[in-house]
Motif scaffolding. Sequence first.
Motif, PDB file in Angstrom:
ATOM      1  N   HIS A   1      55.386   0.207 -34.563  1.00  0.00           N
ATOM      2  CA  HIS A   1      54.509   1.236 -34.005  1.00  0.00           C
ATOM      3  C   HIS A   1      54.988   2.626 -34.399  1.00  0.00           C
ATOM      4  O   HIS A   1      54.179   3.525 -34.683  1.00  0.00           O
ATOM      5  CB  HIS A   1      54.450   1.123 -32.481  1.00  0.00           C
ATOM      6  CG  HIS A   1      53.459   0.117 -31.992  1.00  0.00           C
ATOM      7  ND1 HIS A   1      52.101   0.313 -32.088  1.00  0.00           N
ATOM      8  CD2 HIS A   1      53.619  -1.089 -31.413  1.00  0.00           C
ATOM      9  CE1 HIS A   1      51.468  -0.731 -31.575  1.00  0.00           C
ATOM     10  NE2 HIS A   1      52.357  -1.603 -31.169  1.00  0.00           N
ATOM     11  N   ASN A   2      56.305   2.825 -34.421  1.00  0.00           N
ATOM     12  CA  ASN A   2      56.843   4.128 -34.830  1.00  0.00           C
ATOM     13  C   ASN A   2      56.468   4.447 -36.273  1.00  0.00           C
ATOM     14  O   ASN A   2      56.154   5.590 -36.612  1.00  0.00           O
ATOM     15  CB  ASN A   2      58.362   4.141 -34.669  1.00  0.00           C
ATOM     16  CG  ASN A   2      58.799   4.099 -33.218  1.00  0.00           C
ATOM     17  OD1 ASN A   2      57.984   4.323 -32.314  1.00  0.00           O
ATOM     18  ND2 ASN A   2      60.057   3.811 -32.984  1.00  0.00           N
TER      19      ASN A   2
ATOM     20  N   ASN B   1      52.805   5.418 -36.271  1.00  0.00           N
ATOM     21  CA  ASN B   1      52.656   6.759 -35.714  1.00  0.00           C
ATOM     22  C   ASN B   1      53.075   7.831 -36.710  1.00  0.00           C
ATOM     23  O   ASN B   1      52.409   8.859 -36.840  1.00  0.00           O
ATOM     24  CB  ASN B   1      53.485   6.899 -34.439  1.00  0.00           C
ATOM     25  CG  ASN B   1      52.830   6.236 -33.238  1.00  0.00           C
ATOM     26  OD1 ASN B   1      51.624   6.027 -33.230  1.00  0.00           O
ATOM     27  ND2 ASN B   1      53.622   5.912 -32.242  1.00  0.00           N
ATOM     28  N   GLU B   2      54.159   7.582 -37.419  1.00  0.00           N
ATOM     29  CA  GLU B   2      54.649   8.580 -38.382  1.00  0.00           C
ATOM     30  C   GLU B   2      53.708   8.696 -39.574  1.00  0.00           C
ATOM     31  O   GLU B   2      53.492   9.788 -40.103  1.00  0.00           O
ATOM     32  CB  GLU B   2      56.069   8.209 -38.831  1.00  0.00           C
ATOM     33  CG  GLU B   2      56.761   9.275 -39.657  1.00  0.00           C
ATOM     34  CD  GLU B   2      57.171  10.504 -38.863  1.00  0.00           C
ATOM     35  OE1 GLU B   2      58.066  11.220 -39.326  1.00  0.00           O
ATOM     36  OE2 GLU B   2      56.581  10.772 -37.789  1.00  0.00           O
TER      37      GLU B   2
ATOM     38  N   ARG C   1      50.860  10.689 -38.341  1.00  0.00           N
ATOM     39  CA  ARG C   1      51.225  12.096 -38.182  1.00  0.00           C
ATOM     40  C   ARG C   1      51.184  12.839 -39.515  1.00  0.00           C
ATOM     41  O   ARG C   1      50.602  13.927 -39.635  1.00  0.00           O
ATOM     42  CB  ARG C   1      52.628  12.228 -37.570  1.00  0.00           C
ATOM     43  CG  ARG C   1      53.060  13.679 -37.322  1.00  0.00           C
ATOM     44  CD  ARG C   1      54.496  13.758 -36.842  1.00  0.00           C
ATOM     45  NE  ARG C   1      55.444  13.437 -37.903  1.00  0.00           N
ATOM     46  CZ  ARG C   1      55.857  14.311 -38.834  1.00  0.00           C
ATOM     47  NH1 ARG C   1      55.382  15.538 -38.856  1.00  0.00           N
ATOM     48  NH2 ARG C   1      56.746  13.932 -39.746  1.00  0.00           N
TER      49      ARG C   1
ATOM     50  N   GLN D   1      50.108  18.494 -36.706  1.00  0.00           N
ATOM     51  CA  GLN D   1      51.123  17.436 -36.767  1.00  0.00           C
ATOM     52  C   GLN D   1      52.213  17.706 -37.796  1.00  0.00           C
ATOM     53  O   GLN D   1      53.152  16.910 -37.912  1.00  0.00           O
ATOM     54  CB  GLN D   1      50.432  16.093 -37.028  1.00  0.00           C
ATOM     55  CG  GLN D   1      49.517  15.700 -35.879  1.00  0.00           C
ATOM     56  CD  GLN D   1      48.785  14.399 -36.074  1.00  0.00           C
ATOM     57  OE1 GLN D   1      48.244  13.850 -35.119  1.00  0.00           O
ATOM     58  NE2 GLN D   1      48.724  13.866 -37.286  1.00  0.00           N
TER      59      GLN D   1
ATOM     60  N   TYR E   1      60.329   8.925 -32.629  1.00  0.00           N
ATOM     61  CA  TYR E   1      59.526   8.570 -31.462  1.00  0.00           C
ATOM     62  C   TYR E   1      60.294   7.759 -30.431  1.00  0.00           C
ATOM     63  O   TYR E   1      59.750   7.456 -29.364  1.00  0.00           O
ATOM     64  CB  TYR E   1      58.293   7.780 -31.905  1.00  0.00           C
ATOM     65  CG  TYR E   1      57.424   8.543 -32.860  1.00  0.00           C
ATOM     66  CD1 TYR E   1      56.557   9.525 -32.413  1.00  0.00           C
ATOM     67  CD2 TYR E   1      57.511   8.295 -34.232  1.00  0.00           C
ATOM     68  CE1 TYR E   1      55.778  10.244 -33.302  1.00  0.00           C
ATOM     69  CE2 TYR E   1      56.730   8.998 -35.128  1.00  0.00           C
ATOM     70  CZ  TYR E   1      55.870   9.976 -34.660  1.00  0.00           C
ATOM     71  OH  TYR E   1      55.119  10.689 -35.553  1.00  0.00           O
TER      72      TYR E   1
ATOM     73  N   GLU F   1      57.906   8.262 -25.438  1.00  0.00           N
ATOM     74  CA  GLU F   1      56.589   7.698 -25.174  1.00  0.00           C
ATOM     75  C   GLU F   1      55.669   8.698 -24.488  1.00  0.00           C
ATOM     76  O   GLU F   1      54.501   8.844 -24.857  1.00  0.00           O
ATOM     77  CB  GLU F   1      56.696   6.425 -24.319  1.00  0.00           C
ATOM     78  CG  GLU F   1      57.253   5.214 -25.051  1.00  0.00           C
ATOM     79  CD  GLU F   1      58.767   5.251 -25.187  1.00  0.00           C
ATOM     80  OE1 GLU F   1      59.387   6.194 -24.644  1.00  0.00           O
ATOM     81  OE2 GLU F   1      59.325   4.333 -25.806  1.00  0.00           O
TER      82      GLU F   1
ATOM     83  N   LEU G   1      50.771  14.285 -30.902  1.00  0.00           N
ATOM     84  CA  LEU G   1      50.254  13.353 -31.900  1.00  0.00           C
ATOM     85  C   LEU G   1      48.791  13.078 -31.577  1.00  0.00           C
ATOM     86  O   LEU G   1      48.489  12.450 -30.568  1.00  0.00           O
ATOM     87  CB  LEU G   1      51.075  12.059 -31.872  1.00  0.00           C
ATOM     88  CG  LEU G   1      50.839  11.063 -33.013  1.00  0.00           C
ATOM     89  CD1 LEU G   1      51.304  11.653 -34.336  1.00  0.00           C
ATOM     90  CD2 LEU G   1      51.577   9.761 -32.741  1.00  0.00           C
TER      91      LEU G   1
ATOM     92  N   ASN H   1      44.718   0.646 -33.990  1.00  0.00           N
ATOM     93  CA  ASN H   1      46.149   0.341 -33.941  1.00  0.00           C
ATOM     94  C   ASN H   1      46.402  -1.160 -34.089  1.00  0.00           C
ATOM     95  O   ASN H   1      47.390  -1.568 -34.705  1.00  0.00           O
ATOM     96  CB  ASN H   1      46.749   0.849 -32.633  1.00  0.00           C
ATOM     97  CG  ASN H   1      47.009   2.342 -32.656  1.00  0.00           C
ATOM     98  OD1 ASN H   1      47.440   2.882 -33.668  1.00  0.00           O
ATOM     99  ND2 ASN H   1      46.755   3.013 -31.547  1.00  0.00           N
TER     100      ASN H   1
END
Length: 334
Positions: free
Chosen positions: A185-186, A189-190, A193, A231, A248, A252, A259, A276
């Motif tokens: 997930h990180n 997310n990155e 971003r 971002q 991250y 949380e 983000l 996701n």
Amino acid sequence: MRSRLQELSFNIIMRMIFGKRYFGAAVDAADAEVGRQFREVIKETFELSGTDPGDFLPALRKVMDFKGRERRMVDVAKRSDVILQGMIDELRSRRKRRDGGQEVESKTMIDSMLSEGYSDDIIKGHILSMLSAGTDTSAVTIEWAMSLLLNHPEVMKNALAELDDIVGQDRLADEVDIHKLPYLHNIINEALRLFPPAPLLVPHESSEDCTIGGFNVPQGTMVLVNAWAIQRDPKVWDDPTSFKPERYEGLEGDHAYRLLPFGMGRRSCPSAGLANRVVGSALAALLQCFEWERVTEEPVDLLEGMGLTMPKKQPLEAMCKVRECMIANVFAQF
């Protein structure tokens, strides 16, 4: 990889909507042709979703139609309607078949909407929204994530270690596993971003007079939020141009307001959860099943192209081979 990822995301969404694949070796010719036509419709829809001078100077619409835009929009709408109506009619006829006196049911989105009594036009609108908003955006995100991982093999190694530890090597990762993979997930997310699939969020309108960044914004003004700039803002993010999934960890609640690839609040993207899951499942399978390398010793270029979904300027090319452990433990079952 771009065309393969687009077909993958299209198949995933279509399995949920209609229960069928439209790309791949096992697909019959008729379905493959429908898939090709629909991909063309979606591609042209994105092209026509851009702006033209008539959007800002309405008077120009009375004297000229830029590049036949309105005519093309009508044509695309007609072609899309024919394809979607054919899908609904096919599924409706499938539901009428009986097996041992019981109606044959499936768990597709169209089935659910037909059961609830939605009109064909409403169903077609939902399908088109999901395919338009959920296929290219997911494919673009996976392509950017894989590009970043190929440039950071140590991060890919950590992600694979997490998959082997949580999921193991005797089965493929499933949807229920995705929430158990925080490092994956990180990474997602990155990637979102650094390269949000919608760098300028969908237009909003100010509900009242306000001041933003020292600028007066009257009520009723069209507002475009530059998620790409926010971002990468060094006032908000430490080392903002670097790919650091670890940033991250333990954040949380803290990073949520910073983000915003899906927007925020009541007007945020309603399909964020679906996106996701699609991206997480696809990325997990790619990492779990294959060993990946760059085609050259040079890093993968991260130049951004033009488009509503901000694709890579040059489609990603990569080398892969099936992991030996997956051949022995998983693929041998098929």
